[in-house]
Scaffold this active site. Structure first.
Site, mmCIF file in Angstrom:
data_model
loop_
_atom_site.group_PDB
_atom_site.id
_atom_site.type_symbol
_atom_site.label_atom_id
_atom_site.label_comp_id
_atom_site.label_asym_id
_atom_site.label_seq_id
_atom_site.Cartn_x
_atom_site.Cartn_y
_atom_site.Cartn_z
ATOM 1 N N LYS A 27 28.229 -42.690 29.657
ATOM 2 C CA LYS A 27 28.983 -43.636 28.832
ATOM 3 C C LYS A 27 30.037 -44.386 29.642
ATOM 4 O O LYS A 27 30.215 -45.594 29.473
ATOM 5 C CB LYS A 27 29.668 -42.909 27.668
ATOM 6 C CG LYS A 27 28.722 -42.288 26.670
ATOM 7 C CD LYS A 27 29.455 -41.758 25.452
ATOM 8 C CE LYS A 27 30.507 -40.720 25.783
ATOM 9 N NZ LYS A 27 29.898 -39.484 26.356
ATOM 10 N N ARG A 101 33.008 -39.272 16.640
ATOM 11 C CA ARG A 101 32.157 -38.120 16.910
ATOM 12 C C ARG A 101 31.811 -37.326 15.658
ATOM 13 O O ARG A 101 31.048 -36.362 15.749
ATOM 14 C CB ARG A 101 32.837 -37.197 17.931
ATOM 15 C CG ARG A 101 32.861 -37.789 19.336
ATOM 16 C CD ARG A 101 33.477 -36.836 20.326
ATOM 17 N NE ARG A 101 33.308 -37.285 21.693
ATOM 18 C CZ ARG A 101 33.828 -36.671 22.749
ATOM 19 N NH1 ARG A 101 34.548 -35.571 22.577
ATOM 20 N NH2 ARG A 101 33.627 -37.143 23.955
ATOM 21 N N ARG A 135 30.045 -34.274 39.404
ATOM 22 C CA ARG A 135 30.918 -35.331 38.890
ATOM 23 C C ARG A 135 32.376 -35.109 39.275
ATOM 24 O O ARG A 135 32.927 -34.047 39.099
ATOM 25 C CB ARG A 135 30.794 -35.422 37.361
ATOM 26 C CG ARG A 135 31.640 -36.539 36.775
ATOM 27 C CD ARG A 135 31.237 -36.867 35.360
ATOM 28 N NE ARG A 135 31.665 -35.860 34.392
ATOM 29 C CZ ARG A 135 31.526 -35.999 33.075
ATOM 30 N NH1 ARG A 135 30.959 -37.088 32.580
ATOM 31 N NH2 ARG A 135 31.928 -35.041 32.268
ATOM 32 N N ARG A 168 36.977 -32.047 36.279
ATOM 33 C CA ARG A 168 37.581 -31.682 35.016
ATOM 34 C C ARG A 168 37.241 -30.246 34.640
ATOM 35 O O ARG A 168 36.149 -29.764 34.918
ATOM 36 C CB ARG A 168 37.101 -32.635 33.914
ATOM 37 C CG ARG A 168 37.650 -34.019 34.048
ATOM 38 C CD ARG A 168 36.994 -35.071 33.183
ATOM 39 N NE ARG A 168 36.257 -34.592 32.016
ATOM 40 C CZ ARG A 168 35.574 -35.410 31.223
ATOM 41 N NH1 ARG A 168 35.533 -36.701 31.469
ATOM 42 N NH2 ARG A 168 34.922 -34.939 30.182
ATOM 43 N N ARG A 179 29.686 -27.812 24.695
ATOM 44 C CA ARG A 179 29.967 -29.170 24.236
ATOM 45 C C ARG A 179 28.683 -29.888 23.810
ATOM 46 O O ARG A 179 28.682 -30.640 22.830
ATOM 47 C CB ARG A 179 30.662 -29.966 25.346
ATOM 48 C CG ARG A 179 32.063 -29.480 25.672
ATOM 49 C CD ARG A 179 32.631 -30.215 26.861
ATOM 50 N NE ARG A 179 32.883 -31.609 26.555
ATOM 51 C CZ ARG A 179 32.892 -32.582 27.458
ATOM 52 N NH1 ARG A 179 32.617 -32.330 28.724
ATOM 53 N NH2 ARG A 179 33.149 -33.822 27.098
#
Length: 223
Positions: A27, A101, A135, A168, A179
């Protein structure tokens, strides 16, 4: 091969869009390309929340527990935050990233700030899990890098500021799996809602580059 629903748009006075997708579906990367290509304002719920956490605001302290555990922030808090962000950009074209969401968020958003396009990125779970281990982000800006796919020019450094990148807490594999499960459960009704009102467009692929030509063509019809 990329699978995309037909994207047809009447000429719109303004561009009011949402981009959805599971964690690490791309995204952020797609949003940045849309911003650069079409000059829209990008409103990332994740970036806003992480900013508040990093500077220790009251909101940041409230949501840190949820972010660290991979859980969602309550609807009322998110709706208030995003509504204020939208109101601050007035009549500009904008793209919401990571919000709504839940069905309650989607319904309230449509009442307060009606949208005309929802882009949903569909990426296989196995690809996402591989991606998150590679990431890295620049915390203050939200810029995202993926080793082997979207590498920083200097390893470990942000391309723009030269500041150190970090991983993160919510990118740990066990947190990501939770998640993904939560996302699928909570957003099923959101996708159905947007499909029912005729604004949902879905894009399937393993990488952003695979999906981007179809996404770009779809968004271009609104300008």
């Amino acid at each position: 091969m990329v699978i995309v629903s037909t994207c047809q748009a009447a000429t719109a006075a303004v561009f009011r869009a949402v981009i959805l997708g599971a964690p690490a579906s791309g995204k952020g990367t797609v949003s940045s390309r849309i911003v650069q290509q079409f000059g829209v304002t990008h409103i990332s719920s994740g970036d806003k929340l992480r900013y508040h956490v990093s500077v220790g605001t009251d909101l940041g302290k409230e949501v840190k527990r949820y972010i660290d555990s991979g859980s969602f922030v309550p609807d009322d808090t998110m709706i208030s935050l995003i509504s204020k962000e939208i109101e601050s950009v007035r009549d500009q074209n904008w793209l919401l990233d990571g919000f709504p969401r839940t069905l309650a968020q989607a319904e309230q958003l449509q009442k307060l700030h009606p949208i005309n396009l929802v882009l949903n990125l569909v990426v296989p779970t196995s690809v996402i899990l591989d991606r998150v281990t590679k990431r890295w982000i620049h915390l203050s800006s939200g810029r995202v890098y993926n080793i082997g796919f979207n590498d920083p020019r200097v390893p470990g450094k942000d391309d723009v500021t030269g500041e150190a990148l970090c991983q993160r807490e919510d990118d740990k594999p066990e947190v990501v799996l939770k998640r993904l499960k939560d996302y699928a459960t909570k957003t099923e009704s959101v996708l159905r809602y947007y499909r029912d009102i005729g604004v949902l467009k879905e894009f399937h692929g393993n990488t952003t580059d695979e999906m981007w030509p179809a996404i770009k063509s779809c968004v271009a019809q609104y300008f």
